[in-house]
Structure formats: C-alpha cells, structure tokens
Design an enzyme around this catalytic site. Structure first.
Site, short mmCIF file in Angstrom:
data_model
loop_
_atom_site.label_atom_id
_atom_site.label_comp_id
_atom_site.label_asym_id
_atom_site.label_seq_id
_atom_site.Cartn_x
_atom_site.Cartn_y
_atom_site.Cartn_z
N GLY A 1 2.96 -2.92 -3.34
CA GLY A 1 2.58 -1.96 -4.39
C GLY A 1 1.56 -2.46 -5.38
O GLY A 1 1.54 -2.02 -6.53
N ASN B 1 -1.63 -1.78 -5.30
CA ASN B 1 -2.49 -0.63 -5.62
C ASN B 1 -1.77 0.34 -6.56
O ASN B 1 -2.40 0.94 -7.43
CB ASN B 1 -2.96 0.08 -4.35
CG ASN B 1 -4.15 -0.63 -3.72
OD1 ASN B 1 -5.26 -0.56 -4.25
ND2 ASN B 1 -3.92 -1.35 -2.63
N HIS C 1 -8.07 2.18 2.42
CA HIS C 1 -8.10 1.38 3.66
C HIS C 1 -9.00 0.16 3.44
O HIS C 1 -10.12 0.31 2.93
CB HIS C 1 -8.63 2.25 4.82
CG HIS C 1 -8.58 1.54 6.12
ND1 HIS C 1 -7.42 1.41 6.86
CD2 HIS C 1 -9.54 0.88 6.81
CE1 HIS C 1 -7.67 0.72 7.95
NE2 HIS C 1 -8.95 0.37 7.95
C1 GRF Z 1 -3.81 -2.52 1.02
O1 GRF Z 1 -4.63 -3.51 1.58
C2 GRF Z 1 -4.27 -1.15 1.41
O2 GRF Z 1 -5.65 -1.04 1.55
C3 GRF Z 1 -3.60 -0.97 2.74
O3 GRF Z 1 -2.33 -1.56 2.60
C4 GRF Z 1 -2.40 -2.56 1.57
C5 GRF Z 1 -1.36 -2.20 0.56
O4 GRF Z 1 -1.23 -3.17 -0.43
N1 GRF Z 1 -3.55 0.43 3.11
P1 GRF Z 1 -0.35 -2.89 -1.71
O5 GRF Z 1 1.04 -2.49 -1.23
O6 GRF Z 1 -1.00 -1.79 -2.49
O7 GRF Z 1 -0.33 -4.19 -2.47
#
Ligand code: GRF
Length: 211
Positions: free
Chosen positions: A18, A20, A115
């Site tokens: 999490g 992001n 992505h």
């Molecule tokens: C990120 O690299 C995103 O681009 C991909 O999965 C990962 C998720 O990371 N879809 P986080 O859970 O947000 O740390």
C-alpha cells in the site's frame, strides 16, 4: 455510471504493502489532491496497506477472492461495497486481481490503475523484471483507465525512469516507485478535473497537460 458521474470519493483497492495508497493519503493531506478516501478494500487480510488505512482512520474492508467460486460474484461484491460507500472513482493500487465485467459496467472509465512500466511495453506481472531482461534503457510508470484489455486502457499519464547498467530488479523497482508516488495523485487529479474526453484509445484533456 458515466464519466460525468465521477466524484471525488475514492475507493482504493489493494493487495499488498500500500505505498501508493500512502502517496494518495499524503497528497490529500498536503492538499495537492482534492479528494477523499471513502473506503480501502483489500482482497488479502494480511495486506500491510490495510493497517496503514486503519492508522489513518479510513474505512477498510477485506473481501477475499477465495470466498467466491465465480469471479463475477467477487466483482459484484466489490461493486456493492464501493457503492455502499458512494465511491465515484476507483483506484487500483497494487490490486493483484483482474477486474471483470461487473466492475467495468458499474464504473465505466472510472477505474484507474498504476503500472510500473511504460505501457504498452511490459504489461502483466513483474514489469520491472521484464524491462530489465529486455535490456531497455528507459522504463517508467503508467497510470491508465481500466478497460477489459489487461493494462491496455487509455493512458492518463506516464513518467519515464532511466534503467541503469548496474540495476537489479530491486533498484529499478525502487526508482520507478518514487515516480509512481508522484504520478498517481497527479493522474487522479487530472481525472477528477473532469475536462477530458476519450477519443479512440486516447485520453485527451481539454487543456493540454503541462509538465
Ligand atoms: C506498484 O509497483 C504498482 O505499480 C503495481 O503494484 C505495486 C504496488 O505497490 N501495480 P504498493 O502496494 O502500492 O506499495
């Protein structure tokens, strides 16, 4: 729901750490993003992102895909939960499940995904490893609207990240992640701005985006 129905109430779907999600929380707190997180849903009870969300007092739900034999039923349950929280824009943030027809029909052009590559290069899992093994000198991050085609919907925003000769999957992933955390809140703001249209497979803002 139509694109016009997009609102500032975000539903964030996660499966893991999490980071992001954290970037979106930070952007809202810093007033770089005018939105509110209505609910955070994980398909995994052990997702570290769920605890982050709880720490901020956000509404959280765990809906395990394993509890459903039919994929559409999982999707329908997601839709019900998102609607129960009046979600107007869904943000996939490391959500490791394919989004199926019930979600796409309930939220047309109102689901975003991030992505870790410059799509259409390296869709699917392990995008950073794919880029490294292919030998590209530049990779990056893409935020796009979700359509039935895996990692193939209209691109809202992309940022390039150099691939260095001594990169490992870990170092490249870390450099891309820094850019992800900047890009996702910015892309959400662009979509919430509402002055855009889809033409073919292009996302076209009314005023050309400035860097
Ligand atoms: C990120 O690299 C995103 O681009 C991909 O999965 C990962 C998720 O990371 N879809 P986080 O859970 O947000 O740390």
């Amino acid at each position: 729901m139509s694109p016009d129905a997009i609102t500032r109430r975000l539903g964030i779907l996660i499966s893991g750490r999490g980071s992001n999600l954290q970037a979106i929380i930070d952007a809202i707190q810093d007033r770089r993003l005018d939105a509110e997180i209505a609910v955070v849903i994980s398909n995994r009870a052990d997702a570290a992102g769920l605890q982050r969300a709880r720490d901020y007092g956000l509404a959280t739900r765990c809906i395990s895909h394993r509890d459903f034999t039919a994929r559409d039923d999982f999707d329908r349950t997601l839709v019900a939960e998102l609607r129960a929280h009046n979600v107007g824009l869904v943000c996939l943030a490391g959500f490791m499940r394919l989004v199926g027809p019930p979600m796409l029909e309930a939220y047309p052009y109102a689901i975003l995904n991030i992505h870790p590559s410059l799509l259409p290069a390296f869709p699917g899992v392990n995008a950073q490893r794919q880029a490294l093994e292919h030998g590209v000198k530049v990779s990056g991050v893409t935020v796009h609207l979700v359509t039935p085609q895996l990692d193939g919907g209209p691109i809202v925003l992309q940022r390039a990240v150099p691939v260095l000769d001594d990169d490992t999957v870990e170092t490249l992933s870390a450099r891309i992640l820094v850019e992800e955390h900047r890009a996702y809140p910015e892309a959400i703001a662009r979509v919430l701005d509402g002055r855009w249209q889809i033409s073919g497979r292009r996302f076209i803002p009314a005023t050309p985006a400035r860097r």
